[in-house]
Design a protein around this motif. Structure first.
Motif, mmCIF file in Angstrom:
data_model
loop_
_atom_site.group_PDB
_atom_site.id
_atom_site.type_symbol
_atom_site.label_atom_id
_atom_site.label_comp_id
_atom_site.label_asym_id
_atom_site.label_seq_id
_atom_site.Cartn_x
_atom_site.Cartn_y
_atom_site.Cartn_z
ATOM 1 N N UNK A 206 27.729 13.271 54.742
ATOM 2 C CA UNK A 206 27.324 14.686 54.734
ATOM 3 C C UNK A 206 27.040 15.143 53.296
ATOM 4 N N UNK A 207 27.831 14.677 52.311
ATOM 5 C CA UNK A 207 27.587 15.054 50.914
ATOM 6 C C UNK A 207 26.244 14.478 50.446
ATOM 7 N N UNK A 208 25.961 13.243 50.858
ATOM 8 C CA UNK A 208 24.684 12.630 50.466
ATOM 9 C C UNK A 208 23.512 13.358 51.143
ATOM 10 N N UNK A 209 23.706 13.755 52.384
ATOM 11 C CA UNK A 209 22.637 14.481 53.096
ATOM 12 C C UNK A 209 22.390 15.850 52.461
ATOM 13 N N UNK A 210 23.469 16.498 52.025
ATOM 14 C CA UNK A 210 23.308 17.807 51.364
ATOM 15 C C UNK A 210 22.509 17.644 50.079
ATOM 16 N N UNK A 211 22.781 16.563 49.367
ATOM 17 C CA UNK A 211 22.027 16.281 48.138
ATOM 18 C C UNK A 211 20.523 16.255 48.445
ATOM 19 N N UNK A 212 20.166 15.557 49.505
ATOM 20 C CA UNK A 212 18.751 15.434 49.868
ATOM 21 C C UNK A 212 18.198 16.789 50.327
ATOM 22 N N UNK A 213 18.996 17.510 51.116
ATOM 23 C CA UNK A 213 18.539 18.819 51.613
ATOM 24 C C UNK A 213 18.251 19.781 50.468
ATOM 25 N N UNK A 214 19.020 19.661 49.388
ATOM 26 C CA UNK A 214 18.827 20.577 48.248
ATOM 27 C C UNK A 214 17.860 20.020 47.199
ATOM 28 N N UNK A 215 17.112 18.960 47.546
ATOM 29 C CA UNK A 215 16.047 18.509 46.634
ATOM 30 C C UNK A 215 16.321 17.206 45.907
ATOM 31 N N UNK A 216 17.484 16.591 46.104
ATOM 32 C CA UNK A 216 17.756 15.282 45.512
ATOM 33 C C UNK A 216 17.194 14.177 46.395
ATOM 34 N N UNK A 217 17.530 12.939 46.038
ATOM 35 C CA UNK A 217 16.958 11.813 46.790
ATOM 36 C C UNK A 217 18.050 10.780 47.050
ATOM 37 N N UNK A 218 17.990 10.167 48.230
ATOM 38 C CA UNK A 218 18.814 8.985 48.474
ATOM 39 C C UNK A 218 17.884 7.797 48.682
ATOM 40 N N UNK A 219 18.146 6.701 47.995
ATOM 41 C CA UNK A 219 17.307 5.527 48.148
ATOM 42 C C UNK A 219 18.182 4.310 48.435
#
Ligand SMILES: Cc1cc2nc3c(=O)[nH]c(=O)nc-3n(C[C@H](O)[C@H](O)[C@H](O)COP(=O)(O)OP(=O)(O)OC[C@H]3O[C@@H](n4cnc5c(N)ncnc54)[C@H](O)[C@@H]3O)c2cc1C
Length: 425
Positions: A206-219
């Motif tokens: 959920x923390x990683x998904x929030x990062x993406x939702x707020x404009x960050x990226x997961x790769x």
């Protein structure tokens, strides 16, 4: 330099995912990378306890007790004797750091990290739509030996010194808290301020998904090398991808040591291996909170998958296969404590707690490389400390006023008891 990233965080366990989100809260642009889904490794398999107090798991100092431990006569500990020569330097440093006075100093110095841990989780969880994963249910330790109930242990002294709530409770009070825990113990220690999550992997995710939702990226990428680009930026490389970045945070848990060795860092990061196995509770029995058996050293924790039996500190070669004797040894005493039915897994899950000799994480700038940052080594408390250690590192990287003294967690600290910090140049 426009296609150069600001920050790459390597490792999306609880520590990396929370660090990435804390950096983003300060306005930084973050790419979080992991070879697997966020929260799939050590951050998946723990007991889900989020503690506001550093209750230390230590090694005996008395020769007889130490010999019993190393000869595998203690139910929750196992040392592979063939791995002893390679584990010995770490074990020796760990033993030296485990004097009463040193442990007391370490516990007090690390308390600011612990005392803010629950509040930071609550904050990140609300940003991550994951507040439902944090339960304010406390933690119960069952004591079988009557004399231990009244002993003034280091944990109790520390709780008193830090004003962290606990109560010595009777068997009747245990029955009120956990009606399905079988009677027979002398009593218990109840820690009402401790939190629990039934899904630590989902929390990290959920923390990683929030990062993406707020404009960050997961790769998803498996980092094979950290190289220096001629511009001064880092090349974070996998077999088929490279990200250039001005800053790299290493939050790869137990794998951090291996990632940093090619850069010349030979860090005393050991791996305390631990296991879990899930069980279906019998006859509608349930637990509300994690329950520890003080004598046998296991925790029964109510998880989304079932009752999770967490057990063991095992020292072995890093990649040695999982062995089931610690789990098998705990099943009988666990059944005495709580009605568990059949096992829901075919084999035990194995995890590695990344642990420095003083059991504190390493948080801060790499001593010899600009733009390289460390956040790993959280030992028994990586789930607890991910958000708060991530916040401290984010403050350092963004040149903010620090919310606590970072010295106890400094990469340059010495692991000799009471020695001053020294520089490796
Ligand atoms: C049995 C057991 C019970 C525990 N119970 C508790 C508890 O109740 N409470 C608590 O606070 N702590 C507990 N812990 C400790 C806690 O689980 C760990 O400290 C914590 O999960 C460490 O988190 P981490 O993010 O540092 O590491 P990890 O969760 O292991 O994350 C590291 C990540 O790095 C990634 N990675 C590694 N190498 C690479 C690479 N080359 N390229 C890309 N990605 C890479 C991995 O895939 C992984 O996702 C327990 C541990 C065990 C074993």
């Amino acid at each position: 330099m426009s296609d150069v990233a600001d920050i790459v965080v390597v490792g999306a366990g609880m520590v990396g995912a929370a660090t990435a989100l804390q950096l983003q809260r300060l306005g930084r642009k973050v790419i979080l990378v992991d070879r697997r889904e966020p929260g799939s490794e050590t951050s998946y398999g723990n007991a889900g306890v989020i503690s506001g107090l550093n209750i230390q798991i230590t090694i005996p100092r008395e020769p007889l007790q130490l010999a019993q431990l190393l000869l595998n006569r203690v139910p929750y500990f196992r040392q592979n004797l063939f791995a002893l020569p390679s584990n010995l330097p770490w074990l020796w440093a760990f033993w030296r750091a485990s004097s009463d006075s040193n442990l007391w100093r370490i516990a007090l110095q690390s308390q600011p990290l612990f005392s803010t841990a629950i509040a930071e989780h609550l904050c990140l969880a609300s940003l991550s739509r994951a507040s439902h994963l944090l339960h304010d249910v406390g933690y119960l330790s069952i004591i079988r030996d009557k004399t231990k109930l009244s002993t003034i242990s280091r944990d109790k002294r520390l709780a008193l010194a830090c004003d962290y709530p606990f109560r010595i409770i009777s068997t009747e009070e245990i029955a009120e808290l956990e009606p399905f825990v079988k009677p027979g113990a002398a009593g218990g220690l109840y820690w009402p301020g401790t939190y629990h999550t039934p899904a630590p992997d989902q929390l990290a995710k959920a923390y990683a998904e929030a990062l993406v939702r707020f404009g960050g990226e997961f790769r998803q990428m498996s980092v094979t090398n950290l190289g220096r680009h001629k511009s001064g930026a880092w090349d974070v490389e996998s077999l088929n991808d490279t990200i250039q970045s001005r800053n790299v945070v290493i939050s790869a848990g137990p794998w951090s040591k291996g990632l940093l060795e090619p850069l010349g860092y030979n860090l005393p990061l050991g791996s305390k291996r631990g296991y879990h196995l899930h069980f279906r509770p019998k006859d509608g029995a349930h637990l509300t909170r994690p329950v520890k058996d003080d004598e046998y050293g296991f925790v029964l924790s109510p998880m989304n998958q079932g009752i999770r039996l967490c057990v063991g500190v095992e020292l072995d070669h890093f990649d040695a296969p999982a062995r089931d004797m610690l789990v098998q040894g705990a099943i009988g005493p666990a059944r005495e404590l709580f009605p568990i039915g059949e096992s829901l897994d075919s084999t035990p899950w194995l995890g590695r707690r990344p642990t420095f000799p003083d059991q504190l994480p390493m948080i801060g700038a790499a001593p010899n490389h600009k733009g390289l940052w460390f956040n790993f080594g959280h030992g028994h408390y990586g789930l607890t400390l991910g958000p708060t250690s991530g916040k401290l590192l984010a403050e350092m990287m963004d040149n903010r006023v620090l919310s606590m003294d970072p010295v106890p967690f400094a990469p340059l600290r010495s692991f000799r008891p009471s020695a001053a910090l020294k520089s490796t140049g």
